[in-house]
Scaffold this motif. Structure first.
Motif, PDB file in Angstrom:
ATOM      1  N   GLN A  89      -5.491 -15.613   1.400  1.00  0.00           N
ATOM      2  CA  GLN A  89      -4.253 -14.925   1.774  1.00  0.00           C
ATOM      3  C   GLN A  89      -3.120 -15.235   0.805  1.00  0.00           C
ATOM      4  O   GLN A  89      -2.277 -14.378   0.537  1.00  0.00           O
ATOM      5  CB  GLN A  89      -3.830 -15.329   3.196  1.00  0.00           C
ATOM      6  N   CYS A  92      -3.409 -13.996  -3.499  1.00  0.00           N
ATOM      7  CA  CYS A  92      -3.161 -12.623  -3.935  1.00  0.00           C
ATOM      8  C   CYS A  92      -1.686 -12.356  -4.205  1.00  0.00           C
ATOM      9  O   CYS A  92      -1.328 -11.264  -4.653  1.00  0.00           O
ATOM     10  CB  CYS A  92      -3.687 -11.635  -2.894  1.00  0.00           C
ATOM     11  N   ARG A 142      -1.752  -7.577  -0.797  1.00  0.00           N
ATOM     12  CA  ARG A 142      -2.772  -8.077   0.123  1.00  0.00           C
ATOM     13  C   ARG A 142      -3.872  -7.031   0.337  1.00  0.00           C
ATOM     14  O   ARG A 142      -5.053  -7.368   0.401  1.00  0.00           O
ATOM     15  CB  ARG A 142      -2.135  -8.456   1.459  1.00  0.00           C
ATOM     16  N   ALA A 156      -2.752  -4.988   6.299  1.00  0.00           N
ATOM     17  CA  ALA A 156      -2.824  -6.266   5.588  1.00  0.00           C
ATOM     18  C   ALA A 156      -1.801  -7.258   6.128  1.00  0.00           C
ATOM     19  O   ALA A 156      -2.061  -8.470   6.163  1.00  0.00           O
ATOM     20  CB  ALA A 156      -2.607  -6.049   4.089  1.00  0.00           C
TER      21      ALA A 156
END
Length: 497
Positions: A89, A92, A142, A156
């Motif tokens: 998580q 990115c 994301r 996301a």
């Protein structure tokens, strides 16, 4: 040192930085003078960037690859899975975006307090548009990094708060609620209209309300040697094991809203206090998701506090703090506490109308993040949906409309659906608890919440993040989240009792 242990050490360090951020954030909301806003924003942005850099440092990729080849226990494998999930998580997002978001959200949230009081949408929009643009960048980053896992950018962000749920599944659930609830709201309000109205408005000094809140918190199992209660513009719960911070807000013309808000936040704090101590500081030892977190706070506030046997126990306690209410009986207190009405403010809404407040916010924020709506369009969309769903007019009333919540000013897009998912889970969990705990109502009628806390501790709190949300609810209740329990609960409490 093994790769797995290197990861454990790194995440323990990250947890200590999160500890510092937590209490800087609490102080900003509760104690900090306005003049400290800019320097606090800079300090918190620096901490957030440091956390992000540590979470995405080059060695972690190699450590995860090596740890996945190690022989680990089942618990360690779950711990590795949750550390890897957090790493994915974070990896990115570029650190400059993380820092820019932290700075923008601190500035926007701080200015929002005064802007909301002044009904100043135009002033708010200046900071907010920048925050929306940064949140869109985050959502797209994301989505792209997830390699097709998310259908939309909003999905996301939704995954950060309600992992495993999608906008498609939530829209389906909300479609069902929109079909059922307007009729139920009408029926409940009409039924209550036909009975004598219990009006408990009066003068309730803040010190007496605070004493009542503290006593009820202790009754619910809150330990003041390991926590505290304060005041903020928006009630919240935060902290760490051994130091749980709850805030509420008071209105001297009534005590019920503050009491319910306090009980709600006590549910959050109880979940945090019951998490598996052996896994403190690691992701697997944390709460599963906000939809599960909200199931705990709403179970305390809506299922427990509004349970008639528990209200009977509370009645003399309330009367002791407010002697003017000595002639009010427990049924009248229950009627006042469970009164259903269409209102502007989400946090003050009853459990019947509350989901419509969330549907409204979900529909707006999903379009906003997906680029189907601009920030300037929010007030008109809000007014239209508020009129359609609850028959209320918010045109020009930004304070009680789109400026009322701190979630958007702080950049927490995707958070709101967890509230109604939490309400559905709370109703389902309480139904399972009634099935499993012998004479639950008798215990609650005596103010004994130990069986309730024990059941939640065993079924939910002690599980941390070892299970997915779906597995957690399924193991605790025997089936995955089923909105029919909530609809049944509303019919039973408001139309059949």
């Amino acid at each position: 040192m093994s790769a797995y242990q290197s990861l454990v050490n790194q995440f323990a360090r990250l947890n200590r930085l999160a500890h510092a951020s937590t209490f800087l954030g609490w102080d900003q909301e509760v104690m900090m003078p306005p003049g400290g806003a800019e320097s606090r924003a800079q300090a918190m942005a620096e901490l957030h960037q440091l956390q992000h850099e540590m979470l995405t440092a080059d060695p972690l990729g190699d450590w995860f690859a090596q740890a996945q080849q190690q022989t680990l226990s089942a618990d360690e494998q779950a711990s590795l899975r949750e550390m890897h999930r957090q790493w994915l998580q974070a990896s990115c997002l570029p650190s400059d975006l993380v820092q820019a978001q932290s700075l923008a959200s601190s500035r926007c949230a701080h200015a929002w307090r005064e802007q909301r009081s002044n009904n100043d949408w135009k002033g708010f929009l200046g900071n907010f548009k920048e925050l929306v643009n940064l949140s869109r960048l985050e959502a797209k980053a994301r989505q792209e990094a997830a390699d097709g896992a998310f259908a939309t950018p909003y999905d996301a962000l939704l995954d950060l708060y309600s992992s495993g749920d999608s906008s498609a599944s939530i829209s389906e659930v909300f479609h069902g609620l929109k079909a059922e609830l307007p009729g139920l709201i009408d029926a409940v309000i009409e039924r209550q209209r036909r009975r004598p109205h219990v009006d408990l408005s009066g003068h309730y000094p803040v010190p007496a309300q605070e004493q009542l809140s503290r006593e009820v918190m202790q009754l619910l199992g809150f330990d003041f040697a390991k926590g505290r209660l304060d005041i903020s513009s928006h009630p919240f719960s935060t902290g760490v094991r051994g130091d749980h911070r709850i805030t509420t807000r008071y209105n001297e013309s009534g005590f019920i809203d503050a009491l319910m808000g306090t009980v709600h936040e006590t549910g959050h704090a109880s979940y945090e206090a019951g998490l598996p101590e052996a896994w403190d500081g690691l992701p697997v030892g944390a709460a599963r998701s906000m939809s599960i977190h909200e199931s705990q706070s709403l179970l305390f506030e809506k299922q427990l506090l509004l349970c008639k046997p528990f209200v009977r126990h509370l009645t003399p306690i309330i009367q002791r703090h407010f002697p003017a209410l000595n002639e009010v009986d427990s049924d009248e207190f229950w009627q006042a506490m469970s009164h259903v009405q269409r209102g502007f403010i989400r946090v003050d809404a009853d459990e019947v109308t509350y989901p419509m407040h969330i549907v409204l916010r979900y529909e707006i924020e999903s379009k906003l993040i997906n680029g189907e709506m601009e920030a300037e369009d929010i007030p008109d969309a809000w007014a239209e949906k508020m009129h359609t769903y609850l028959g209320l007019d918010t045109n020009g009333n930004f304070k009680d409309g789109c400026l009322q919540d701190i979630h958007w000013p702080s950049g927490a897009f995707g958070y709101f659906p967890s509230y109604t998912l939490g309400a559905l889970n709370a109703a389902q969990l309480f139904a399972a608890m009634r099935r499993d705990v012998e004479d639950l109502d008798a215990h609650l009628g005596q103010g004994d919440v130990a069986p309730l806390r024990q059941w939640l501790g065993e079924k939910i709190w002690s599980k941390g993040s070892f299970l997915s949300s779906r597995e957690l609810i399924t193991q605790a209740t025997g089936e995955a989240t089923n909105p029919e329990y909530f609809i049944r609960h509303i019919r039973s409490r408001y139309l059949e009792e």
